[in-house]
Design a protein around this motif. Structure first.
Motif, PDB file in Angstrom:
ATOM      1  N   HIS A 102       8.834  -1.490  -6.673  1.00 46.26           N
ATOM      2  CA  HIS A 102       8.101  -1.612  -7.912  1.00 46.26           C
ATOM      3  C   HIS A 102       8.434  -0.535  -9.093  1.00 46.26           C
ATOM      4  N   THR A 103       8.167   0.581  -8.716  1.00 50.27           N
ATOM      5  CA  THR A 103       8.130   1.642  -9.681  1.00 50.27           C
ATOM      6  C   THR A 103       9.521   2.052 -10.102  1.00 50.27           C
ATOM      7  N   LEU A 104      10.425   1.567  -9.275  1.00 50.06           N
ATOM      8  CA  LEU A 104      11.973   2.037  -9.694  1.00 50.06           C
ATOM      9  C   LEU A 104      12.650   1.088 -10.425  1.00 50.06           C
ATOM     10  N   GLY A 105      11.936   0.016 -10.665  1.00 49.88           N
ATOM     11  CA  GLY A 105      12.680  -1.231 -11.605  1.00 49.88           C
ATOM     12  C   GLY A 105      12.458  -0.682 -13.105  1.00 49.88           C
ATOM     13  N   ALA A 220     -10.843   6.638  -3.120  1.00 49.05           N
ATOM     14  CA  ALA A 220     -10.401   5.552  -4.137  1.00 49.05           C
ATOM     15  C   ALA A 220     -11.401   4.760  -5.172  1.00 49.05           C
ATOM     16  N   GLY A 221     -10.942   4.994  -6.243  1.00 48.84           N
ATOM     17  CA  GLY A 221     -11.971   4.495  -7.458  1.00 48.84           C
ATOM     18  C   GLY A 221     -11.331   3.035  -7.697  1.00 48.84           C
ATOM     19  N   PHE A 222      -9.947   2.814  -7.426  1.00 46.94           N
ATOM     20  CA  PHE A 222      -9.551   1.656  -7.512  1.00 46.94           C
ATOM     21  C   PHE A 222      -8.124   1.519  -6.768  1.00 46.94           C
ATOM     22  N   GLU A 223      -7.711   0.215  -6.288  1.00 49.50           N
ATOM     23  CA  GLU A 223      -6.421   0.199  -5.563  1.00 49.50           C
ATOM     24  C   GLU A 223      -5.961  -1.001  -6.276  1.00 49.50           C
ATOM     25  N   GLY A 224      -4.417  -0.727  -6.752  1.00 51.55           N
ATOM     26  CA  GLY A 224      -3.814  -1.821  -7.465  1.00 51.55           C
ATOM     27  C   GLY A 224      -2.418  -1.851  -6.882  1.00 51.55           C
ATOM     28  N   GLU A 225      -1.508  -2.651  -7.416  1.00 53.20           N
ATOM     29  CA  GLU A 225      -0.448  -3.100  -6.916  1.00 53.20           C
ATOM     30  C   GLU A 225       0.899  -2.461  -7.894  1.00 53.20           C
ATOM     31  N   GLU A 226       0.375  -1.905  -9.234  1.00 50.77           N
ATOM     32  CA  GLU A 226       1.517  -1.713  -9.975  1.00 50.77           C
ATOM     33  C   GLU A 226       1.181  -0.070 -10.775  1.00 50.77           C
ATOM     34  N   VAL A 227       2.241   0.525 -10.829  1.00 48.90           N
ATOM     35  CA  VAL A 227       1.870   1.983 -11.335  1.00 48.90           C
ATOM     36  C   VAL A 227       1.433   1.765 -12.949  1.00 48.90           C
ATOM     37  N   HIS A 228       1.849   0.815 -13.429  1.00 50.80           N
ATOM     38  CA  HIS A 228       1.582   0.426 -14.944  1.00 50.80           C
ATOM     39  C   HIS A 228       0.060   0.082 -15.140  1.00 50.80           C
TER      40      HIS A 228
END
Length: 304
Positions: A102-105, A220-228
């Motif tokens: 995702h981060t390379l898109g 971990a304070g939060f776990e997400g799925e996108e760098v944004h």
């Protein structure tokens, strides 16, 4: 279905549309008696009379007209399939199936695709975004020719080659106690909550590894799925994060973040391209692989 089966179906289609058996046989490059026998065998297989003589020509029976609709569909699908395969293996106008992080898109993949299509504008791309484990599965399942990922998957069936080394920066809110500094030790934020990607993402593994090297495990304070999303939560003051970004990225009203260089560990991750070791790549995918390796080498100033 054999070549002869297709040939007989095409001959049936031609006769049903008005050609004589003699003309259809000539087109199929077989003798008229041989084609007549083949058409009779087709009727036996279908279980109904498909053609009947009207004067000096054959015309489809009611059953033949019904059958012809399906023959038309089948032959059209076969022809389209052959054209699609021809396009897929055409080095000038084929299809590249590419999966990537995702981060390379937002930067690397568009740059590589655009540069490739400048030379070969007829090439089409099938693009898939996924996390690290999903990228490996794309290769193993054959749903991608190539994947662009961080780090070597170290799988016995996969060959991986480095494209570049991407810097990672410690992202902190602009009001953070370290925000006025340009360089920090990662150990200085050991007690702070980290905004992380979920397990299975390459950046999560790299972050945990770098933190271990700095002498702590990230909380971990939060776990997400996108760098944004990570950037947004850092900007909101909910924690810090290791994020790929440029060192001169400016804070904006939406993302009031400072990016700090890490000095006590090597803040970077490998970005590479992978393929199945035992699979022969389609010509156009092979050309894209060469393009990716060459263009990133040029950008890094390492082309030989």
């Amino acid at each position: 279905m054999s070549t002869m089966d297709l040939q007989v179906l095409r001959a049936f289609q031609a006769v049903a549309e008005g050609l004589t058996v003699t003309e259809a046989a000539a087109d199929a490059r077989v003798t008229q008696p041989a084609l007549s026998r083949a058409l009779h065998r087709l009727e036996d297989e279908v279980g109904a009379e498909l053609l009947q003589r009207v004067g000096r020509v054959l015309r489809p029976t009611p059953a033949g007209r019904v059958f012809k609709e399906y023959v038309d569909t089948a032959l059209d699908a076969c022809d389209r399939g052959r054209r699609a395969v021809a396009e897929a293996v055409d080095p000038e106008a084929g299809v590249v199936s590419l999966a990537f992080l995702h981060t390379l898109g937002t930067w690397l993949v568009p740059r590589l695709v655009t540069g490739f299509r400048e030379a070969l504008p007829q090439v089409r791309f099938e693009l898939h975004q996924h996390e690290e484990n999903g990228l490996v599965q794309h290769l193993l399942a054959g749903t991608a020719d190539l994947v662009i990922t961080s780090g070597d998957p170290e799988h016995p069936l996969i060959t991986w080659r480095r494209l570049l080394v991407e810097p990672l920066w410690l992202a902190v809110p602009t009001g953070h106690r370290l925000a006025r500094r340009g360089r920090v030790r990662l150990a200085e934020v050991a007690e702070e909550p980290f905004i992380l990607l979920k397990p299975g993402y390459g950046l999560r593994s790299v972050t945990e590894s770098l933190c271990r090297q700095a002498g702590f495990a990230p909380r971990a304070g939060f776990e997400g799925e996108e760098v944004h999303t990570l950037r947004g939560l850092v900007a909101a003051g909910l924690g810090v994060s290791l994020i790929p970004s440029s060192p001169d990225a400016a804070a904006t009203p939406d993302f009031p973040i400072r990016y700090l260089e890490i000095t006590d560990v090597h803040g970077a991750r490998d970005i590479g391209i992978a393929r199945l070791t035992g699979r022969t790549l389609p010509p156009v995918a092979r050309r894209f692989l060469d393009h990716a390796l060459r263009s990133t080498a040029v950008a890094a100033g390492t082309e030989k």
